[in-house]
Design a protein around this motif. Structure first.
Motif, short mmCIF file in Angstrom:
data_model
loop_
_atom_site.label_atom_id
_atom_site.label_comp_id
_atom_site.label_asym_id
_atom_site.label_seq_id
_atom_site.Cartn_x
_atom_site.Cartn_y
_atom_site.Cartn_z
N LYS A 8 -22.01 58.74 4.69
CA LYS A 8 -22.34 58.04 3.46
C LYS A 8 -22.59 56.56 3.78
N PRO A 9 -23.33 55.87 2.95
CA PRO A 9 -23.54 54.43 3.20
C PRO A 9 -22.24 53.66 3.33
N GLU A 10 -21.22 54.08 2.60
CA GLU A 10 -19.94 53.37 2.68
C GLU A 10 -19.20 53.61 3.98
N ASP A 11 -19.72 54.47 4.84
CA ASP A 11 -19.14 54.64 6.17
C ASP A 11 -19.67 53.60 7.16
N THR A 12 -20.62 52.79 6.72
CA THR A 12 -21.17 51.74 7.58
C THR A 12 -20.07 50.77 7.98
N ALA A 13 -19.92 50.59 9.29
CA ALA A 13 -18.85 49.73 9.82
C ALA A 13 -18.96 49.68 11.33
N VAL A 14 -18.20 48.78 11.91
CA VAL A 14 -17.97 48.82 13.35
C VAL A 14 -16.76 49.71 13.59
N TYR A 15 -16.94 50.68 14.45
CA TYR A 15 -15.88 51.64 14.74
C TYR A 15 -15.24 51.30 16.09
N TYR A 16 -13.93 51.31 16.10
CA TYR A 16 -13.17 50.98 17.29
C TYR A 16 -12.28 52.16 17.68
N CYS A 17 -12.23 52.43 18.97
CA CYS A 17 -11.25 53.40 19.45
C CYS A 17 -10.03 52.63 19.98
N ALA A 18 -8.91 53.30 19.95
CA ALA A 18 -7.67 52.68 20.41
C ALA A 18 -6.78 53.74 21.03
N ALA A 19 -5.88 53.30 21.88
CA ALA A 19 -4.97 54.24 22.53
C ALA A 19 -3.62 53.57 22.75
#
Length: 121
Positions: free
Chosen positions: A87-98
């Motif tokens: 969806k348009p509201e999923d627009t973002a910078v996505y970060y992985c983390a551990a």
């Protein structure tokens, strides 16, 4: 430990993307690590999208439940985020983390550089 995220891009609403994240470093122990995906949209705070523990227990944010799936490949020290019905509201910078798995652990120790996901309407 370094994390490298990839797979972001521009997609139309209703489409799919698969994000990948690879961990490297001699001290990283994939079989004893929890992973997470987070995102930050413009002018919004960072939020948790999905997490997966060392024993494959997953949690997914309500906003993406049923659309996003987190998974891992311990042999390759990788985590994935399958994103469907975007969806348009999923627009973002996505970060992985551990983080190293531990009882009561809440904070993530290692972060990737982020990958931009843009969903057009």
């Amino acid at each position: 430990v370094q994390l490298q995220a990839s797979g972001g891009g521009l997609v139309q609403a209703g489409g799919s993307l698969r994000l990948s994240c690879t961990a490297s470093g001699r001290t990283f122990m994939p079989y004893n690590s929890d992973w997470g995906w987070f995102r930050q949209a413009p002018e919004k705070e960072r939020e948790s999208v999905a997490t997966i523990t060392w024993n494959d227990v997953t949690q997914t944010a309500d906003s993406v439940k049923g659309r996003f799936t987190i998974s891992r490949d311990n042999r390759k020290s990788m985590v994935f985020l399958q994103m469907d019905s975007l969806k348009p509201e999923d627009t973002a910078v996505y970060y992985c983390a551990a983080r190293r798995s531990a009882v009561g652990a809440t904070m993530f120790d290692y972060w990737g550089q982020g990958t931009l996901v843009t969903v057009s309407s």
